[in-house]
Design an enzyme around this catalytic site. Structure first.
Site, PDB file in Angstrom:
ATOM      1  N   ARG A 160       1.074  -1.350   0.228  1.00 16.23           N
ATOM      2  CA  ARG A 160      -0.137   0.044   0.096  1.00 16.23           C
ATOM      3  C   ARG A 160       0.785   1.129   0.018  1.00 16.23           C
ATOM      4  O   ARG A 160       0.647   1.790   0.867  1.00 16.23           O
ATOM      5  CB  ARG A 160      -0.885  -0.092   1.222  1.00 16.23           C
ATOM      6  CG  ARG A 160      -1.812  -0.774   1.596  1.00 16.23           C
ATOM      7  CD  ARG A 160      -3.110  -0.494   0.247  1.00 16.23           C
ATOM      8  NE  ARG A 160      -4.162  -1.755   0.224  1.00 16.23           N
ATOM      9  CZ  ARG A 160      -5.446  -1.997   0.528  1.00 16.23           C
ATOM     10  NH1 ARG A 160      -5.599  -1.389   1.831  1.00 16.23           N
ATOM     11  NH2 ARG A 160      -5.805  -3.162   0.745  1.00 16.23           N
ATOM     12  N   ARG A 201      -4.063   6.445  -0.006  1.00 15.45           N
ATOM     13  CA  ARG A 201      -4.394   7.550   1.010  1.00 15.45           C
ATOM     14  C   ARG A 201      -2.809   8.269   1.653  1.00 15.45           C
ATOM     15  O   ARG A 201      -3.439   9.394   2.231  1.00 15.45           O
ATOM     16  CB  ARG A 201      -5.857   7.473   1.997  1.00 15.45           C
ATOM     17  CG  ARG A 201      -6.457   7.626   0.447  1.00 15.45           C
ATOM     18  CD  ARG A 201      -7.826   7.356   1.988  1.00 15.45           C
ATOM     19  NE  ARG A 201      -7.484   5.632   2.545  1.00 15.45           N
ATOM     20  CZ  ARG A 201      -8.420   5.239   2.964  1.00 15.45           C
ATOM     21  NH1 ARG A 201      -9.060   6.231   3.825  1.00 15.45           N
ATOM     22  NH2 ARG A 201      -8.231   4.221   3.590  1.00 15.45           N
ATOM     23  N   ARG A 221      -6.767  11.415  -6.980  1.00  9.98           N
ATOM     24  CA  ARG A 221      -8.355  10.244  -6.617  1.00  9.98           C
ATOM     25  C   ARG A 221      -9.479  11.965  -6.394  1.00  9.98           C
ATOM     26  O   ARG A 221     -10.627  11.412  -6.732  1.00  9.98           O
ATOM     27  CB  ARG A 221      -7.771   9.705  -5.619  1.00  9.98           C
ATOM     28  CG  ARG A 221      -7.139   8.239  -6.398  1.00  9.98           C
ATOM     29  CD  ARG A 221      -8.125   7.530  -6.744  1.00  9.98           C
ATOM     30  NE  ARG A 221      -9.284   7.742  -5.779  1.00  9.98           N
ATOM     31  CZ  ARG A 221      -9.571   6.267  -5.340  1.00  9.98           C
ATOM     32  NH1 ARG A 221      -8.931   5.493  -4.794  1.00  9.98           N
ATOM     33  NH2 ARG A 221     -10.984   6.540  -4.539  1.00  9.98           N
ATOM     34  N   ASP A 263      -6.454  -3.253  -7.229  1.00 13.36           N
ATOM     35  CA  ASP A 263      -6.743  -3.691  -6.444  1.00 13.36           C
ATOM     36  C   ASP A 263      -7.212  -5.384  -6.842  1.00 13.36           C
ATOM     37  O   ASP A 263      -7.305  -5.981  -7.935  1.00 13.36           O
ATOM     38  CB  ASP A 263      -8.544  -3.193  -5.898  1.00 13.36           C
ATOM     39  CG  ASP A 263      -9.029  -3.379  -4.181  1.00 13.36           C
ATOM     40  OD1 ASP A 263      -8.290  -2.953  -3.283  1.00 13.36           O
ATOM     41  OD2 ASP A 263      -9.529  -4.729  -4.573  1.00 13.36           O
ATOM     42  N   TYR A 303     -14.480 -12.346   0.590  1.00 10.93           N
ATOM     43  CA  TYR A 303     -15.157 -11.501   0.113  1.00 10.93           C
ATOM     44  C   TYR A 303     -16.531 -11.560  -0.748  1.00 10.93           C
ATOM     45  O   TYR A 303     -17.557 -11.062  -0.351  1.00 10.93           O
ATOM     46  CB  TYR A 303     -14.394  -9.744  -0.478  1.00 10.93           C
ATOM     47  CG  TYR A 303     -13.621  -9.669  -0.634  1.00 10.93           C
ATOM     48  CD1 TYR A 303     -13.780  -8.366   0.458  1.00 10.93           C
ATOM     49  CD2 TYR A 303     -12.218  -9.964  -0.592  1.00 10.93           C
ATOM     50  CE1 TYR A 303     -12.615  -7.522   2.048  1.00 10.93           C
ATOM     51  CE2 TYR A 303     -11.316  -9.083   0.667  1.00 10.93           C
ATOM     52  CZ  TYR A 303     -11.838  -8.075   1.354  1.00 10.93           C
ATOM     53  OH  TYR A 303     -10.634  -7.634   2.086  1.00 10.93           O
TER      54      TYR A 303
END
Ligand code: 1CP
Length: 342
Positions: A28, A32, A41, A77, A152
């Site tokens: 990552r 962010r 973004r 992703d 998921y």
């Protein structure tokens, strides 16, 4: 592959050669924590960003420019290939992947068709741009491992307990293996596309598989992860295999076919190496929360990870899991400096 790229310290460490410095990248590393990422973004949904080649390339390059890390990881992703074959999945800000209709029976399997290279043209194009821009810095391609993807799909979104997933696994073993087999083919195809386009290593993320004990891992999961890692299209590149909370699974995860086993922060890399054996390199394993420690404490912890990693046949420095969004990018830059100084 050009010679400077083939001899990049990251690839040398993956091959268990001794590079002149310990290579470092961060899971990552794009995201962010970086103001330039947040700016780019603004007003663009995560999945739209993952399908725009220029955007993928720019976000992938941001941490390489800022930190001088030894590898880039494609901005994408793990659910992207599932979106690409038409499943109703969204990535919800602050939550993660959310699935419209959870898969819990045979009818649900019908939507899981194979992934063709043409389904992810934007990834092929982005990797092409990146390989040109990155020069001697390797690009890591990645995919989700069958268990974590299944979690998921079966839960319908993020879960702490993976209760529906385990219930399905125990109650309908034939359906479970069919589900994981289809997911293995999709992951393998997604990785093959990235390698064909020029990625020089791959990482298979089985982030949540640490929820299982070793016997269940071997019975319900390992054959499917092994199918992905053993796929002929990946034979020429190092394969990294990572999960969180996998201290008790490390040896089996290595046997599944990885060249490099990722280790979270709960176990020292010296003990991890003892469990994994001499035939594989390790990647890890600073606690992402250590980036919030005072500088002297952080430095001591980084040096300790390097010292333990030096006992492994190959060591790629990383965090034990992803960079948290609240992390100060200046602290990540400092970690790169300390690791390169060792
Ligand atoms: O709007 C945003 O910024 C959303 C946050 C975000 C980002 C930046 C998500 C949603 N995914 C990503 C990119 C991403 N995902 C990368 C980029 C490359 C890099 O590392 O720099 C990678 C490798 C992933 C892989 C991924 N997605 C994993 C495996 C790695 C891990 O952290 O364990 C997992 C489990 C996911 C699912 C996912 N996607 C996004 C979130 C918030 C989550 C986790 C949700 C949960 O807790 O279950």
């Amino acid at each position: 592959m050009q010679p400077e790229l083939a001899d990049a310290p990251f690839l040398q460490a993956c091959r268990r050669e001794r590079p002149d410095h310990t290579p470092v990248w961060f899971m990552r590393q794009a995201g962010r924590a970086l103001p330039e990422y947040r700016k780019l973004r603004e007003g663009i949904a995560m999945l739209d960003a993952c399908r725009a080649p220029d955007m993928i390339a720019e976000i992938t390059l941001q941490p390489v420019r800022r930190f001088g890390v030894d590898a880039a990881i494609l901005f994408s992703d793990i659910v992207l290939p599932l979106v690409a074959i038409g499943l109703d999945i969204d990535i919800v800000p602050g939550v993660g992947p959310v699935v419209g209709e959870p898969v819990r029976d045979r009818a649900g399997l019908a939507g899981l068709r194979p992934l063709g290279a043409g389904d992810v043209d934007y990834v092929t194009e982005a990797v092409g741009i990146l390989v040109r821009e990155l020069g001697a810095t390797p690009l890591i391609g990645f995919a989700g491992a069958p268990f974590t993807l299944a979690s998921y799909l079966v839960e319908g979104g993020p879960s702490r307990t993976h209760l529906h997933t385990k219930a399905l696994m125990y109650s309908d073993e034939a359906l479970w293996h069919d589900l994981l087999d289809r997911l293995a083919d999709i992951s393998a195809a997604y990785l093959a596309t990235q390698v064909a386009a020029g990625a020089s290593a791959v990482q298979l993320f089985d982030s949540w598989v640490g929820a299982l004990d070793e016997a269940d891992y071997r019975r319900y999961v390992m054959p499917h992860s092994a199918k992905v890692l053993g796929s002929p299209a990946l034979a020429g590149v190092p394969r990294i295999h990572f999960g969180v909370n996998t201290g008790e699974l490390l040896s089996a995860m290595g046997e599944a076919g990885a060249d490099v086993v990722g280790v979270d922060w709960r176990l020292g890399l010296d003990e991890a190496t003892r469990r994994i054996g001499p035939d594989r390199a390790v990647q890890g394993n600073l606690d992402p929360a250590a980036l919030f420690a005072p500088p002297a404490v952080l430095e001591e912890k980084v040096r300790d990870v390097c010292a333990r990693g030096a006992k492994a046949p190959g060591h790629v420095f990383n965090l034990g899991h992803g960079v948290m969004p609240e992390t100060d990018p200046g602290v990540l830059a400092r970690v790169v400096e300390i690791v390169h100084d060792q």
